[in-house]
Design an enzyme around this catalytic site. Structure first.
Site, PDB file in Angstrom:
ATOM      1  N   HIS A  37      -0.973  11.086  -0.789  1.00 23.47           N
ATOM      2  CA  HIS A  37      -0.520  10.193  -1.856  1.00 23.47           C
ATOM      3  C   HIS A  37       0.074  11.014  -2.986  1.00 23.47           C
ATOM      4  O   HIS A  37      -0.147  12.224  -3.085  1.00 23.47           O
ATOM      5  CB  HIS A  37      -1.697   9.373  -2.403  1.00 23.47           C
ATOM      6  CG  HIS A  37      -2.314   8.476  -1.381  1.00 23.47           C
ATOM      7  ND1 HIS A  37      -3.470   7.771  -1.608  1.00 23.47           N
ATOM      8  CD2 HIS A  37      -1.927   8.174  -0.115  1.00 23.47           C
ATOM      9  CE1 HIS A  37      -3.766   7.069  -0.529  1.00 23.47           C
ATOM     10  NE2 HIS A  37      -2.852   7.303   0.388  1.00 23.47           N
ATOM     11  N   GLU A  76      -1.601  -7.937   1.580  1.00 23.67           N
ATOM     12  CA  GLU A  76      -1.304  -6.503   1.580  1.00 23.67           C
ATOM     13  C   GLU A  76      -0.267  -6.140   2.645  1.00 23.67           C
ATOM     14  O   GLU A  76      -0.420  -6.495   3.811  1.00 23.67           O
ATOM     15  CB  GLU A  76      -2.570  -5.681   1.869  1.00 23.67           C
ATOM     16  CG  GLU A  76      -2.275  -4.182   1.786  1.00 23.67           C
ATOM     17  CD  GLU A  76      -3.290  -3.274   2.481  1.00 23.67           C
ATOM     18  OE1 GLU A  76      -3.350  -2.096   2.092  1.00 23.67           O
ATOM     19  OE2 GLU A  76      -3.988  -3.717   3.406  1.00 23.67           O
ATOM     20  N   SER A 113      -6.678   4.316  -1.808  1.00 24.27           N
ATOM     21  CA  SER A 113      -6.561   2.856  -1.945  1.00 24.27           C
ATOM     22  C   SER A 113      -7.845   2.202  -2.440  1.00 24.27           C
ATOM     23  O   SER A 113      -7.796   1.175  -3.116  1.00 24.27           O
ATOM     24  CB  SER A 113      -6.186   2.228  -0.604  1.00 24.27           C
ATOM     25  OG  SER A 113      -4.904   2.636  -0.215  1.00 24.27           O
ATOM     26  N   ASP A 157       0.844  -1.207   0.000  1.00 19.11           N
ATOM     27  CA  ASP A 157       0.000   0.000   0.000  1.00 19.11           C
ATOM     28  C   ASP A 157       0.872   1.248   0.000  1.00 19.11           C
ATOM     29  O   ASP A 157       1.676   1.449   0.909  1.00 19.11           O
ATOM     30  CB  ASP A 157      -0.929   0.001   1.214  1.00 19.11           C
ATOM     31  CG  ASP A 157      -2.098   0.950   1.019  1.00 19.11           C
ATOM     32  OD1 ASP A 157      -1.880   2.107   0.598  1.00 19.11           O
ATOM     33  OD2 ASP A 157      -3.242   0.537   1.271  1.00 19.11           O
ATOM     34  N   ASP A 196       2.041   2.556   3.698  1.00 22.09           N
ATOM     35  CA  ASP A 196       1.271   3.780   3.450  1.00 22.09           C
ATOM     36  C   ASP A 196       1.146   4.641   4.704  1.00 22.09           C
ATOM     37  O   ASP A 196       1.291   5.866   4.642  1.00 22.09           O
ATOM     38  CB  ASP A 196      -0.115   3.370   2.952  1.00 22.09           C
ATOM     39  CG  ASP A 196      -1.037   4.539   2.715  1.00 22.09           C
ATOM     40  OD1 ASP A 196      -0.781   5.318   1.795  1.00 22.09           O
ATOM     41  OD2 ASP A 196      -2.013   4.679   3.473  1.00 22.09           O
ATOM     42  N   ASP A 202      -0.789   0.298  -4.950  1.00 17.46           N
ATOM     43  CA  ASP A 202      -2.036   0.945  -5.377  1.00 17.46           C
ATOM     44  C   ASP A 202      -1.835   2.401  -5.774  1.00 17.46           C
ATOM     45  O   ASP A 202      -2.608   2.947  -6.543  1.00 17.46           O
ATOM     46  CB  ASP A 202      -3.120   0.813  -4.296  1.00 17.46           C
ATOM     47  CG  ASP A 202      -2.629   1.185  -2.898  1.00 17.46           C
ATOM     48  OD1 ASP A 202      -1.424   1.489  -2.729  1.00 17.46           O
ATOM     49  OD2 ASP A 202      -3.456   1.157  -1.972  1.00 17.46           O
ATOM     50  N   HIS A 203      -0.787   3.021  -5.238  1.00 14.82           N
ATOM     51  CA  HIS A 203      -0.525   4.424  -5.564  1.00 14.82           C
ATOM     52  C   HIS A 203       0.835   4.813  -5.028  1.00 14.82           C
ATOM     53  O   HIS A 203       1.435   4.108  -4.221  1.00 14.82           O
ATOM     54  CB  HIS A 203      -1.602   5.342  -4.971  1.00 14.82           C
ATOM     55  CG  HIS A 203      -1.767   5.150  -3.491  1.00 14.82           C
ATOM     56  ND1 HIS A 203      -0.876   5.639  -2.562  1.00 14.82           N
ATOM     57  CD2 HIS A 203      -2.714   4.485  -2.772  1.00 14.82           C
ATOM     58  CE1 HIS A 203      -1.273   5.302  -1.354  1.00 14.82           C
ATOM     59  NE2 HIS A 203      -2.374   4.588  -1.441  1.00 14.82           N
TER      60      HIS A 203
HETATM   61 ZN   LIG Z   1      -2.876   6.280   2.164  1.00 12.98          ZN
END
Ligand SMILES: [Zn+2]
Length: 472
Positions: free
Chosen positions: A436, A299, A87, A43, A304, A350-351
């Site tokens: 992000h 995950e 996410s 993440d 993150d 995811d980013h």
């Molecule tokens: Zn985040």
């Protein structure tokens, strides 16, 4: 029944068709190849985070396991309504092939997470999504479950957090975590019937949303979903010693090891919480015992969170823990399915985040006690002296585009502070929590159908490519 569903789902896949036509077996996947998909998601694990984690762990010239995956691609991550995704829609794009709005969990593109005034459609963690506000779209986990495969969801975050939720729940706002938890419990109100007899392996944090307020949880309906899972014949673990005793005979297991997210790997008490690699290994043992093939999502959920705090050390350590889980899975699956002929492993994020790697630092090598490595100051590669800004002050190799530690005036840096696990890197724009980033992310793949993943792809393409590889 499962046989019939699998055969209709696989009607276009010639490899398995003979098993379906043959028809004599009670388990088609046992007669045909047992196919496995392991989807790993770091993440917020942007490419700069991967590079910094590599230097932190094994030095500039070392390699993480992720670096060795033979097939790679870049992935675009924008959502239906936002340049920078959260996410929920990014994971949902991987899991459903549909681009949706920020904060929406596996619903159709028009689904809105908020009303016209911007108020979120949830209250006290329960969904308040108005009827007619979008429809559920089937996820990869649901489709593989319907085709007779085993299924598993593993995360170091709350198991109701956006990324794991996007595999098994459908809701217009990610923060409705009470509603999301109920989707996991077979037979109860709010259960997601698309999960059939239930997700086979559920391991992570977040018992808060499974327990009533009276017991210190956050459920407003008085239900104890942990008791309900046990009544549905889940073997349950609340700590590491119970985790070690969970059966690996293919029967269903669940483990919720913390009330909230699990600990950062740097802070983890190994006698209380399993590592991500240990949870991954247990999940593979349980699912492979079923001999039907499986879908497993893993995950690294807290990379993150440390990045949002601009706490690079914990983010890099969690990235290494995530990489350890990938390595364990590759080794284990190669023993179960030599050459991964029937196993696809996909590793992605995811980013991005706003982490940046500054200056022309001399190579630092890996981080060790007394040697901060990539967590240290930029020291020039020519003379080894600290490089300085226009006012003559040193700066760290890692920094953030935004975040809580925006200095009014830059000054000298206490190098001893760089050794602290709590050190926060400086940010350019002052924000309470770092955001992000919008950069493309890395995808690596190995095994069955992995060569389909190449070039620059959209996050929605990943769903299609995995389905093709499985023959769904
Ligand atoms: Zn985040």
């Amino acid at each position: 029944m499962k046989m019939k569903m699998l055969c209709s789902a696989l009607a276009g896949a010639s490899l398995l068709l003979s098993a379906c036509v043959g028809g004599g077996s009670s388990s088609t996947t046992a007669a045909g190849p047992s196919r496995n998909v392991l989807f790993f998601l770091g993440d917020g694990m942007g490419i700069t985070t991967m590079t910094a984690a590599r230097i932190y762990s094994v030095g500039e010239d070392g390699e993480l396991t992720m670096d060795k995956l033979p097939e790679t691609a870049f992935v675009h991550t924008f959502s239906n309504d936002a340049q920078v995704t959260d996410s929920a829609p990014s994971m949902a794009a991987y899991m459903t092939g549909v681009k949706m709005n920020n904060e929406v969990i596996s619903m159709t593109p028009e689904t809105r997470a908020t009303d016209a005034s911007g108020n979120a459609y949830h209250s006290s963690y329960d969904s308040t999504c108005p009827s007619g506000n979008g429809q559920a779209v089937p996820t990869l986990l649901e489709q593989m479950k319907a085709a007779g495969y085993g299924t598993g969801v593993v995360s170091t975050a709350r198991i109701t957090h956006a990324t794991p939720a996007a595999t098994y729940a459908h809701v217009c706002h990610r923060d409705a975590e009470n509603t999301i938890a109920a989707a996991l419990v077979p037979g109860g109100t709010g259960y997601n019937a698309r999960l059939g007899d239930g997700v086979d392996v559920v391991l992570g944090g977040g018992s808060l949303y499974f327990t009533p307020k009276a017991d210190g949880g956050r459920r407003n309906d008085g239900r104890n979903l942990i008791d309900e899972l046990k009544a549905q014949k889940y073997s349950f673990a609340a700590n590491k010693s119970e985790f070690d005793k969970l059966p690996v005979d293919g029967s269903r297991i669940a483990g919720l090891f913390t009330k909230d997210h699990m600990a950062y790997d740097l802070d983890r008490d190994a006698s209380k919480e399993p590592s991500l690699a240990e949870m991954t290994g247990k999940a593979i043992d349980v699912l492979s015992a079923r001999k039907k093939g499986f879908f497993l999502m893993v995950e690294g959920g807290r990379i993150d969170h440390a990045l949002h705090a601009t706490n690079a050390r914990r983010a890099l350590q969690d990235t290494v823990a995530f990489d350890d889980a990938v390595k364990l899975a590759l080794d284990k699956m190669n023993r179960i399915d030599p050459g991964l002929r029937n196993t696809l492993i996909v590793v992605t994020a995811d980013h991005d985040h706003t982490l940046h790697l500054n200056g022309y630092a001399a190579r630092t090598g890996k981080t060790e006690a007394g040697k901060p490595g990539v967590l240290g100051l930029v020291k020039n590669y020519v003379d080894g002296k600290a490089s300085t800004d226009v006012d003559g002050n040193p700066y760290t190799i890692l920094g953030f585009g935004n975040g809580p530690r925006r200095l009014a005036t830059r000054g000298p840096i206490d190098t001893a502070a760089l050794e602290s696990p709590d050190y926060l890197q400086e940010a350019v724009v002052p924000l309470a929590s770092e955001t992000h980033g919008g950069g493309d992310v890395f995808l690596g793949a190995q095994g069955m159908g992995a060569d389909r993943f190449s070039g620059v792809i959209d996050n929605t393409d990943v769903f299609t490519l995995i389905k093709k590889s499985v023959g769904l």
